[in-house]
Design a protein around this motif. Structure first.
Motif, PDB file in Angstrom:
ATOM      1  N   UNK A  64       0.820  -1.286   0.020  1.00  0.00           N
ATOM      2  CA  UNK A  64      -0.027  -0.003   0.199  1.00  0.00           C
ATOM      3  C   UNK A  64       0.839   1.268   0.013  1.00  0.00           C
ATOM      4  N   UNK A  65       0.535   2.107  -0.884  1.00  0.00           N
ATOM      5  CA  UNK A  65       1.430   3.439  -1.164  1.00  0.00           C
ATOM      6  C   UNK A  65       1.142   4.294   0.482  1.00  0.00           C
ATOM      7  N   UNK A  66       2.220   4.890   0.843  1.00  0.00           N
ATOM      8  CA  UNK A  66       2.271   5.815   1.974  1.00  0.00           C
ATOM      9  C   UNK A  66       2.317   7.226   1.600  1.00  0.00           C
ATOM     10  N   UNK A  67       1.266   8.123   1.844  1.00  0.00           N
ATOM     11  CA  UNK A  67       1.257   9.300   1.272  1.00  0.00           C
ATOM     12  C   UNK A  67       1.247  10.120   2.708  1.00  0.00           C
ATOM     13  N   UNK A 101      -3.977   2.448  -0.587  1.00  0.00           N
ATOM     14  CA  UNK A 101      -3.017   3.597   0.087  1.00  0.00           C
ATOM     15  C   UNK A 101      -3.516   3.944   1.576  1.00  0.00           C
ATOM     16  N   UNK A 102      -2.375   4.684   2.099  1.00  0.00           N
ATOM     17  CA  UNK A 102      -2.555   5.020   3.393  1.00  0.00           C
ATOM     18  C   UNK A 102      -2.051   6.397   3.434  1.00  0.00           C
ATOM     19  N   UNK A 103      -2.989   7.263   4.183  1.00  0.00           N
ATOM     20  CA  UNK A 103      -2.421   8.568   4.773  1.00  0.00           C
ATOM     21  C   UNK A 103      -2.015   8.892   6.103  1.00  0.00           C
ATOM     22  N   UNK A 104      -0.768   9.360   6.060  1.00  0.00           N
ATOM     23  CA  UNK A 104      -0.230   9.492   7.460  1.00  0.00           C
ATOM     24  C   UNK A 104      -0.148  11.412   7.703  1.00  0.00           C
ATOM     25  N   UNK A 105      -0.849  11.793   8.520  1.00  0.00           N
ATOM     26  CA  UNK A 105      -1.167  13.178   8.699  1.00  0.00           C
ATOM     27  C   UNK A 105      -0.276  13.563   9.888  1.00  0.00           C
ATOM     28  N   UNK A 106       0.846  14.514   9.889  1.00  0.00           N
ATOM     29  CA  UNK A 106       1.344  15.126  10.869  1.00  0.00           C
ATOM     30  C   UNK A 106       1.028  16.246  11.083  1.00  0.00           C
ATOM     31  N   UNK A 107       0.152  16.349  12.382  1.00  0.00           N
ATOM     32  CA  UNK A 107      -0.469  17.574  12.947  1.00  0.00           C
ATOM     33  C   UNK A 107       0.431  18.662  13.365  1.00  0.00           C
ATOM     34  N   UNK A 134     -12.572   5.106  -1.437  1.00  0.00           N
ATOM     35  CA  UNK A 134     -12.629   3.697  -1.711  1.00  0.00           C
ATOM     36  C   UNK A 134     -11.304   2.892  -1.352  1.00  0.00           C
ATOM     37  N   UNK A 135     -10.420   3.247  -1.886  1.00  0.00           N
ATOM     38  CA  UNK A 135      -9.107   2.568  -1.411  1.00  0.00           C
ATOM     39  C   UNK A 135      -8.257   3.003  -0.390  1.00  0.00           C
ATOM     40  N   UNK A 136      -8.640   3.973   0.193  1.00  0.00           N
ATOM     41  CA  UNK A 136      -7.825   4.378   1.322  1.00  0.00           C
ATOM     42  C   UNK A 136      -7.954   3.625   2.433  1.00  0.00           C
ATOM     43  N   UNK A 137      -7.091   2.828   2.779  1.00  0.00           N
ATOM     44  CA  UNK A 137      -7.226   1.775   3.894  1.00  0.00           C
ATOM     45  C   UNK A 137      -6.917   2.300   5.327  1.00  0.00           C
ATOM     46  N   UNK A 138      -6.100   3.275   5.734  1.00  0.00           N
ATOM     47  CA  UNK A 138      -6.161   3.849   6.939  1.00  0.00           C
ATOM     48  C   UNK A 138      -5.824   5.293   6.766  1.00  0.00           C
ATOM     49  N   UNK A 139      -6.055   5.974   7.934  1.00  0.00           N
ATOM     50  CA  UNK A 139      -5.728   7.444   7.969  1.00  0.00           C
ATOM     51  C   UNK A 139      -5.205   7.803   9.283  1.00  0.00           C
ATOM     52  N   UNK A 140      -3.942   7.766   9.558  1.00  0.00           N
ATOM     53  CA  UNK A 140      -3.151   8.073  10.922  1.00  0.00           C
ATOM     54  C   UNK A 140      -3.159   9.446  11.332  1.00  0.00           C
ATOM     55  N   UNK A 141      -3.475  10.119  12.277  1.00  0.00           N
ATOM     56  CA  UNK A 141      -3.298  11.309  12.666  1.00  0.00           C
ATOM     57  C   UNK A 141      -2.227  11.333  13.656  1.00  0.00           C
TER      58      UNK A 141
END
Length: 423
Positions: A64-67, A101-107, A134-141
């Motif tokens: 999974x792509x890390x964005x 894909x996965x989103x990582x948000x550095x707050x 649809x294909x976003x598997x996880x959002x890490x805040x």
């Protein structure tokens, strides 16, 4: 009853309070992570991309792509067109939303001075239709604050339960290790310092650092995480590693016409189980899993876990320079690069790229053109010796990978003896 406007006002107050508490650590807004390369000035969104706000950090262990979105890289609002920021975010995601894909948000680093408006956030959420979600598997805040929780309450009526389940709050960077390959992340220095401060402030002093145990000697049957040379020596001098040979053979037979092949991930535990079987030298029967994406993910995982990339560290800078080569000369330049590879790396690369060329020939059915395959495989074929690969550095890697796939017969047709190949 608390109204939306009350919550918005509360969010603004909370953000200001957090800034005051952190006043002693105030710094100039950075130009982006220091480890990343500046994008080319011809980039269509150079005005936004140059800040390093958004980074693509390769694949995680399961394909999974890390964005990554880093708030501390946002310049003051008067220096950034937030409409352009939204367009750039969509431009970046458009390259990857057809795969998991996965989103990582550095707050950390979000300030009143650089914060997009809540109206902008609403518009942004409205523009991200089903294809993005649809294909976003996880959002890490990462490093959430009360401001984040208040904003979440504002948006809760708009957010589906299914999307809400993808959100995970991460209080310390060490916790990310439980979810993804931490070493792949591009973490801004300001975020690293903030994390150290939070850990030091914990009652009783900082928690023990998460240490990686010393590596154990690999098993004689080990397939993942060991060099091509090691695998060859332990497998009767086989030129093609068993994982590559078996996954490619299976996919040739049953996956060539699968739409989106290599874009989907598979169940994490399933991938771990298959890796374990390979590492113990036990036979793997992909038919029993009933999912053609399992061997596809296993192939990408094998490439990604090589201690040295298949295309080797030595050609990384040559690949980065491909943007300086005239378009008409790029195929011949790629041929030179490939011919400079060590013999065994060349053999495995030719075997793999022959297969990917075959996949691309079925793109009318499987939707995986040479360009789409390059987007998936580029980061698994080449990365820098130190640090993670940045979004700007990924562009030339993908260009070269696309050329290797599309012009396979020209690039790999004949090879000069290694002594005659220019470095």
């Amino acid at each position: 009853m608390t109204t939306t406007s009350d919550l918005e006002q509360l969010a603004e107050i909370e953000l200001q309070r957090e800034e005051e508490e952190d006043e002693e650590d105030q710094r100039c807004v950075s130009d982006g992570p220091s480890s990343t390369l500046s994008p080319d000035s011809s980039h269509p969104y150079y005005d936004v991309a140059r800040h390093g706000i958004i980074q693509v950090s390769g694949d995680d262990n399961y394909g999974r792509k890390l964005i990554i979105f880093s708030s501390c890289c946002l310049p003051p609002s008067h220096q950034l067109n937030h409409r352009r920021l939204l367009e750039y975010l969509k431009f970046t995601l458009d390259q990857y939303v057809e795969m998991d894909y996965i989103l990582v948000y550095f707050h950390y680093g979000l300030r009143s001075s650089n914060k997009p408006s809540l109206k902008w956030l609403r518009e942004a959420y409205g523009e991200f239709d089903r294809k993005y979600k649809k294909n976003l598997k996880a959002l890490y805040v990462v490093h959430p604050t009360n401001f984040i929780r208040i904003v979440w309450n504002i948006f809760k009526p708009l957010i589906s339960h299914k999307f809400g389940k993808k959100l995970t709050y991460v209080n310390y960077l060490a916790e990310l290790r439980e979810h993804l390959n931490y070493e792949q992340l591009i973490v801004p220095p300001d975020v690293l310092r903030h994390d150290e401060k939070l850990r030091a402030a914990l009652k009783g002093g900082p928690p023990p650092s998460v240490k990686t145990p010393p590596p154990r000697p690999p098993l004689p049957t080990q397939q993942f995480g060991v060099s091509l040379q090691y695998i060859r020596e332990k497998n009767r001098e086989a030129e093609i590693p068993p994982v590559v040979a078996q996954t490619v053979a299976y996919l040739k037979e049953k996956g060539l016409r699968t739409e989106g092949i290599f874009r989907r991930s598979a169940r994490v535990q399933l991938i771990k189980d298959v890796q374990k079987l390979y590492n113990l030298g036990k036979p793997v029967n992909f038919d029993k899993y009933g999912d053609v994406h399992v061997p596809a993910v296993i192939l990408k995982t094998f490439l990604r876990e090589l201690p040295e990339p298949l295309l080797t560290f030595r050609v990384y800078n040559q690949v980065q320079d491909i943007l300086d080569v005239e378009s008409s000369l790029r195929v011949s330049r790629c041929k030179q690069i490939v011919e400079s590879l060590p013999e065994h790396h060349f053999i495995v690369t030719k075997f793999l790229l022959s297969f990917l060329h075959m996949v691309s020939q079925e793109s009318i059915v499987n939707k995986m053109s040479a360009s789409n395959l390059a987007c998936v495989f580029g980061v698994n074929l080449l990365w820098p010796r130190h640090g993670s690969i940045s979004l700007s550095a990924l562009t030339p890697v993908n260009i070269v990978t696309e050329i290797l796939i599309e012009h396979f017969h020209t690039v790999f047709g004949s090879r000069c003896p290694p002594a005659q190949v220019a470095p």
